[in-house]
Scaffold this motif. Structure first.
Motif, mmCIF file in Angstrom:
data_model
loop_
_atom_site.group_PDB
_atom_site.id
_atom_site.type_symbol
_atom_site.label_atom_id
_atom_site.label_comp_id
_atom_site.label_asym_id
_atom_site.label_seq_id
_atom_site.Cartn_x
_atom_site.Cartn_y
_atom_site.Cartn_z
ATOM 1 N N GLU A 59 0.592 -1.504 -0.087
ATOM 2 C CA GLU A 59 -0.160 0.013 0.133
ATOM 3 C C GLU A 59 0.992 1.475 -0.219
ATOM 4 O O GLU A 59 0.489 2.397 -0.969
ATOM 5 C CB GLU A 59 -1.127 -0.189 1.220
ATOM 6 C CG GLU A 59 -1.361 1.079 1.676
ATOM 7 C CD GLU A 59 -2.827 0.809 2.395
ATOM 8 O OE1 GLU A 59 -2.784 1.827 2.995
ATOM 9 O OE2 GLU A 59 -3.471 -0.038 2.432
ATOM 10 N N ASN A 60 1.956 1.421 0.825
ATOM 11 C CA ASN A 60 2.631 2.740 1.151
ATOM 12 C C ASN A 60 3.833 2.588 -0.761
ATOM 13 O O ASN A 60 3.718 3.804 -1.002
ATOM 14 C CB ASN A 60 3.347 2.495 2.354
ATOM 15 C CG ASN A 60 2.780 2.527 3.283
ATOM 16 O OD1 ASN A 60 1.739 3.166 3.448
ATOM 17 N ND2 ASN A 60 3.424 1.943 4.355
ATOM 18 N N GLN A 61 3.823 1.449 -0.795
ATOM 19 C CA GLN A 61 4.546 2.103 -1.960
ATOM 20 C C GLN A 61 3.789 2.351 -3.740
ATOM 21 O O GLN A 61 4.532 2.111 -4.497
ATOM 22 C CB GLN A 61 4.787 1.115 -2.394
ATOM 23 C CG GLN A 61 6.477 0.617 -1.584
ATOM 24 C CD GLN A 61 7.694 1.342 -1.416
ATOM 25 O OE1 GLN A 61 7.877 2.003 -2.549
ATOM 26 N NE2 GLN A 61 8.684 1.804 -0.003
ATOM 27 N N GLY A 62 2.524 1.862 -3.447
ATOM 28 C CA GLY A 62 1.807 2.123 -4.698
ATOM 29 C C GLY A 62 1.331 1.400 -5.655
ATOM 30 O O GLY A 62 0.847 1.269 -6.729
ATOM 31 N N TRP A 63 1.694 -0.907 -4.964
ATOM 32 C CA TRP A 63 2.000 -1.675 -6.074
ATOM 33 C C TRP A 63 0.489 -1.503 -5.829
ATOM 34 O O TRP A 63 0.316 -3.007 -6.630
ATOM 35 C CB TRP A 63 2.585 -2.560 -5.271
ATOM 36 C CG TRP A 63 4.128 -1.523 -5.615
ATOM 37 C CD1 TRP A 63 4.527 -0.849 -6.445
ATOM 38 C CD2 TRP A 63 4.965 -1.944 -4.521
ATOM 39 N NE1 TRP A 63 5.855 -0.715 -5.824
ATOM 40 C CE2 TRP A 63 6.194 -1.217 -4.845
ATOM 41 C CE3 TRP A 63 5.219 -3.231 -3.595
ATOM 42 C CZ2 TRP A 63 7.953 -1.605 -4.656
ATOM 43 C CZ3 TRP A 63 6.657 -3.732 -3.350
ATOM 44 C CH2 TRP A 63 7.996 -2.476 -3.562
ATOM 45 N N THR A 64 -0.613 -1.906 -5.200
ATOM 46 C CA THR A 64 -1.387 -2.179 -5.304
ATOM 47 C C THR A 64 -2.433 -2.615 -6.236
ATOM 48 O O THR A 64 -2.718 -4.007 -6.489
ATOM 49 C CB THR A 64 -2.633 -1.726 -4.023
ATOM 50 O OG1 THR A 64 -2.247 -0.850 -3.060
ATOM 51 C CG2 THR A 64 -4.123 -2.352 -4.112
#
Length: 162
Positions: A59-64
């Motif tokens: 979630e923090n890396q924006g990989w969702t």
């Protein structure tokens, strides 16, 4: 050792132990100011599940979104069933278009007829509008243009019959 010396030694040992434990010191060293401590992390001593830690990282890396789109590849057998998955595989997923290769033309035809239902199931699984269409590719036909005995400009085996 005499009794007062033993008490001094015990007191000194307790002070050393307390200093390592972070407890308040007694005696002369108690007047010394201690440095302000940082606030402790919540539940630092309790273990956290690896899935929670990885979920937070994703979630923090924006990989969702990227991971959700990759589930088309991994969850294909669950979505279409074992028999269909045995004869087909997802080869690409880009811009809402899933490209599937089958091992026979019969399975390609079957998948083309099932495509609207599979798209609905994929959208139900991954979110509405994530899959727009399915492109079904049959097996790769043999090429008559290459090989040891090929003729340039020829049309393949049809040239020998006419």
């Amino acid at each position: 050792m005499t009794e007062p010396e033993e008490q001094d030694a015990l007191r000194l040992a307790r002070e050393i132990a307390n200093s390592y434990r972070g407890a308040k010191q007694t005696g002369q060293n108690a007047k010394r100011k201690s440095r302000p401590s940082k606030p402790a992390r919540p539940n630092r001593d309790e273990p956290s599940a690896l899935s929670d830690v990885l979920g937070e990282l994703v979630e923090n890396q924006g990989w969702t979104e990227k991971l959700a789109s990759q589930r088309v590849f991994t969850d294909w057998p669950k979505i279409v069933g074992a028999e269909v998955a045995q004869h087909s595989e997802v080869i690409a997923f880009e811009d809402g278009e899933v490209e599937v290769r089958t091992d026979s033309t019969a399975w390609a035809t079957q998948l083309r007829m099932l495509a609207p239902r599979i798209v609905a199931k994929l959208n139900e699984e991954f979110g509405d509008g994530s899959v727009l269409r399915i492109v079904v590719r049959g097996p790769q036909a043999p090429s008559w243009k290459k090989g040891l005995r090929s003729v340039k400009g020829a049309r393949g085996p049809r040239d020998t019959y006419g």
